[in-house]
Write an enzyme that holds these catalytic residues in place. Sequence first.
Site, short mmCIF file in Angstrom:
data_model
loop_
_atom_site.label_atom_id
_atom_site.label_comp_id
_atom_site.label_asym_id
_atom_site.label_seq_id
_atom_site.Cartn_x
_atom_site.Cartn_y
_atom_site.Cartn_z
N ALA A 150 0.83 -1.20 0.00
CA ALA A 150 0.00 0.00 0.00
C ALA A 150 0.86 1.25 0.00
O ALA A 150 1.38 1.65 1.05
CB ALA A 150 -0.93 -0.02 1.20
N GLN A 151 1.01 1.84 -1.14
CA GLN A 151 1.80 3.06 -1.27
C GLN A 151 0.93 4.23 -1.69
O GLN A 151 0.87 5.24 -1.00
CB GLN A 151 2.90 2.81 -2.31
CG GLN A 151 3.76 4.03 -2.60
CD GLN A 151 4.94 3.63 -3.46
OE1 GLN A 151 5.84 2.93 -3.02
NE2 GLN A 151 4.95 4.10 -4.69
N TYR A 288 14.38 0.89 -3.38
CA TYR A 288 13.58 0.68 -4.58
C TYR A 288 13.60 -0.78 -5.04
O TYR A 288 13.05 -1.10 -6.08
CB TYR A 288 14.11 1.51 -5.75
CG TYR A 288 13.92 3.01 -5.66
CD1 TYR A 288 13.46 3.61 -4.50
CD2 TYR A 288 14.21 3.82 -6.74
CE1 TYR A 288 13.30 4.98 -4.41
CE2 TYR A 288 14.05 5.19 -6.67
CZ TYR A 288 13.60 5.76 -5.50
OH TYR A 288 13.45 7.12 -5.43
N GLU A 434 3.34 0.76 -10.91
CA GLU A 434 4.82 0.70 -10.80
C GLU A 434 5.48 1.92 -11.43
O GLU A 434 6.57 1.83 -12.00
CB GLU A 434 5.37 -0.57 -11.46
CG GLU A 434 5.00 -1.85 -10.79
CD GLU A 434 5.12 -1.78 -9.28
OE1 GLU A 434 6.09 -1.18 -8.80
OE2 GLU A 434 4.22 -2.29 -8.60
C1 FAD Z 1 -4.22 -1.27 -12.20
C2 FAD Z 1 -3.54 -0.51 -11.12
C3 FAD Z 1 -2.98 -1.19 -10.05
C4 FAD Z 1 -2.36 -0.51 -9.01
N1 FAD Z 1 -1.85 -1.19 -7.95
C5 FAD Z 1 -1.28 -0.51 -6.92
C6 FAD Z 1 -0.79 -1.20 -5.76
O1 FAD Z 1 -0.87 -2.43 -5.67
N2 FAD Z 1 -0.26 -0.46 -4.75
C7 FAD Z 1 -0.18 0.88 -4.81
O2 FAD Z 1 0.31 1.50 -3.87
N3 FAD Z 1 -0.61 1.57 -5.91
C8 FAD Z 1 -1.16 0.91 -6.94
N4 FAD Z 1 -1.62 1.59 -8.05
C9 FAD Z 1 -1.47 3.04 -8.11
C10 FAD Z 1 -0.39 3.48 -9.07
O3 FAD Z 1 0.87 3.13 -8.58
C11 FAD Z 1 -0.53 4.98 -9.34
O4 FAD Z 1 -1.76 5.18 -10.00
C12 FAD Z 1 0.63 5.52 -10.16
O5 FAD Z 1 1.80 5.56 -9.40
C13 FAD Z 1 0.34 6.93 -10.71
O6 FAD Z 1 0.02 7.79 -9.68
P1 FAD Z 1 -1.32 8.66 -9.75
O7 FAD Z 1 -2.45 7.76 -10.05
O8 FAD Z 1 -1.38 9.46 -8.51
O9 FAD Z 1 -1.15 9.59 -10.99
P2 FAD Z 1 -0.54 11.05 -10.95
O10 FAD Z 1 0.80 11.00 -10.36
O11 FAD Z 1 -1.52 12.01 -10.40
O12 FAD Z 1 -0.41 11.31 -12.51
C14 FAD Z 1 -1.45 11.96 -13.30
C15 FAD Z 1 -0.80 12.53 -14.57
O13 FAD Z 1 0.15 13.52 -14.20
C16 FAD Z 1 1.42 13.26 -14.78
N5 FAD Z 1 2.49 13.57 -13.83
C17 FAD Z 1 2.51 13.37 -12.51
N6 FAD Z 1 3.71 13.72 -12.01
C18 FAD Z 1 4.46 14.14 -13.03
C19 FAD Z 1 5.80 14.63 -13.15
N7 FAD Z 1 6.61 14.73 -12.10
N8 FAD Z 1 6.24 14.98 -14.37
C20 FAD Z 1 5.44 14.85 -15.45
N9 FAD Z 1 4.17 14.39 -15.40
C21 FAD Z 1 3.69 14.05 -14.21
C22 FAD Z 1 1.42 11.76 -15.09
O14 FAD Z 1 2.27 11.47 -16.17
C23 FAD Z 1 -0.05 11.50 -15.40
O15 FAD Z 1 -0.25 11.76 -16.77
C24 FAD Z 1 -2.26 0.92 -9.08
C25 FAD Z 1 -2.81 1.59 -10.17
C26 FAD Z 1 -3.44 0.90 -11.18
C27 FAD Z 1 -4.04 1.65 -12.35
#
Ligand code: FAD
Length: 677
Positions: A150-151, A288, A434
């Site tokens: 859970a991250q 990591y 990931e």
């Molecule tokens: C099928 C699925 C399974 C998952 N499983 C897990 C799990 O088991 N455990 C867990 O902890 N999480 C899980 N996640 C969550 C996943 O790790 C996150 O959705 C992912 O890290 C992206 O973060 P966010 O959703 O907050 O998107 P955001 O970070 O909000 O990104 C939204 C948009 O902003 C852009 N953006 C954000 N930051 C930057 C930057 N610095 N520079 C340029 N562009 C940027 C991105 O490219 C993207 O287009 C899962 C997600 C999915 C879809």
Amino acid sequence: MAPLNVLIREGDNPDLTSERLKGTFSTELLSEAIYGGKKKVQRRREIAKYVDDHKELQDEKPVDFMSREEKIENAARKVVAMRKHYFNCVQNDDKDEAHYYQGLCTHLDGMPIGLHMGMFLPTLYTQTSDEQKEKWLSKAMSLGMIGTYAQTEIGHGTNLRMLETTATFDKTTDSFILHSPTISSTKWWPGNLGKSSNHSIVVAQLYVDKKCYGPHTFLVQLRDEETHQPLPGITIGDIGPKFGINTIDNGFLRFDHYKIPRTNMMMGHSRVERDGTYVKPIHDKVGYGAMVFVRSVMCLMQGTFLGMAATIATRYSAIRRQGVINPGQGEVQVLDYQTQQHRLFPQIARAYAFFLTGKHVRDMYYNVVQNLSEGNADTLPELHAITSGLKSVVTHQTGLGIEQCRMACGGHGYSQASGIPMIYTVAIGGCTYEGENMVMLLQTARFLMRTAAAVRANKRPSTKGPSQFDYFFVPGPRQCRLGQVMTEGESVQAMIECFEHVAKRLTLRAYDRLELRKNQSRSKEDTWNDTAVDLTKASRAHTRVFIAKAFAKAVADIKDFAVSKAMTDLLHLYLTYEIVEIGTSLLEDGFMSGEQLASTQKTIYDLLEKIRPNAVSLVDAFEFDDRQLHSVLGRRDGHVYENLLKWAQHSELNKSDVLPAFHKHLGPMMKEARSKL
Ligand SMILES: Cc1cc2nc3c(=O)[nH]c(=O)nc-3n(C[C@H](O)[C@H](O)[C@H](O)COP(=O)(O)OP(=O)(O)OC[C@H]3O[C@@H](n4cnc5c(N)ncnc54)[C@H](O)[C@@H]3O)c2cc1C
């Protein structure tokens, strides 16, 4: 003489059999080359036979016709059955065998211990102290507990530094207090968190004596081990239906001043002592480990997904007859259309490229882990850089490739009977989890910018062994050598030179732009953001070099002449297709002439023709079992139409000839309309 394609059986669709008879190489030998030898291939078949022979490892009806609750229940039942049969089926706990066994029993759409196997266990292996391993590993490995990772929170995914969940050290009780201070700090997305897991690795901001040490990982018990009720201080549930993977209970989680022992912090690399002293890791990226592991195996998994979709579409294209090329000669197999080949064969090539690169990068990971265990973290940043870029490029191209395969199956590709929608929705999630793809490319770019700075300063960094960035410091040709008379090996080298040239040029261009803007008194961060698109282009270009070299090396290692020849055609298709894709970049600075680019395009058409007789055998060599493919269109025997009809009989809607909705709504409406005529 035995046929070269080992999948031929009597009674198969004759179109598929005749395709298999056309193949010029032994599918057995190619399977052995990609799976690591005769024994491995043999074991895959024994495992498939074992699953075939044991009904409890199978579905009672196609999962496509199950509700979400039924899917989750069915997957849980099979996990228990899988565990019961595990040691009868999997020898010596072999990872490849275990993975294959699981793929045959459960579906891509998920299972209750997916995150346990994929993230929880790797984190326990890589981030715990010896004492913690002793305490938790055997319980976790025997499935005495189920864990997840859970991250992500509602408010933050990419920007880990801003995660809001806190873990505050309480000296008086020698414990950490976990807390979710805001709505946006709610953990959101973790797979199997909602209902299946009773433990989780939780990422939280570590506070000791009011000082924040940033995000750290903790092992947290979430539910009572007997009743499975959430423990006091924990609020937990399922986040609801998603684009795909609905067999997985992705969940939410909140803490209300929830206490865990200090020793539940993952203490393999950093730790908090009894008196509150914080000991930091030897390298800031050392934590990591699990992420890098998952990214390194993702390439292999994505190659498998694309291989599955390509298998389905290629086999179906061999049995699907539609339209006429030469009047009077009957309807052709759609695989004979050049457009179909142009759509599908590059996907076969990419599937092999990603699969073989995945194997290479997984080996790199194990080397880095070995180095880390000896206290040497030197190779970790380079692995981090390449797995970030690979993860992004491979998931993106796999998604596009699977979609091409689906469209290549016409209307039937849109049905879940094709199996492709499930493959697509599972694979495409990889673009986000990931590490979001754009963000991953920017991570690779950071490493590239350091390399560019060294190039501009003419200071090659000293590395202990060969580095994937070495080519930056070796002058390449000024002009593309393609089209000169050369051997096959030389032409592969000439194409790799094209990729290297583009990667160097785009990297240095992005670097120079960064430097120029810095001198225009923009902040470092604004400058980075202004250059971000160029930076992602550089990362993709560098990743292309890496994949091309890994694929070329794997093909060069193939011993059998006929297999090597067939795979060399596929390698050439992969490389020429990529060259055409980046044509603009090659023409831009005159490295390649328009004539050379046109001739490369022509080479693609020649390769399609060459590959055509081997297409079915090339996908057959992946030896995906029907159970694993889960596709009516991609069946090994090619008997598609009668099985489509059988498949549709499972629909709940076909349980009665007239639905209640008719009597309630549509029937009265039509009756009323008729009465007014
Ligand atoms: C099928 C699925 C399974 C998952 N499983 C897990 C799990 O088991 N455990 C867990 O902890 N999480 C899980 N996640 C969550 C996943 O790790 C996150 O959705 C992912 O890290 C992206 O973060 P966010 O959703 O907050 O998107 P955001 O970070 O909000 O990104 C939204 C948009 O902003 C852009 N953006 C954000 N930051 C930057 C930057 N610095 N520079 C340029 N562009 C940027 C991105 O490219 C993207 O287009 C899962 C997600 C999915 C879809």
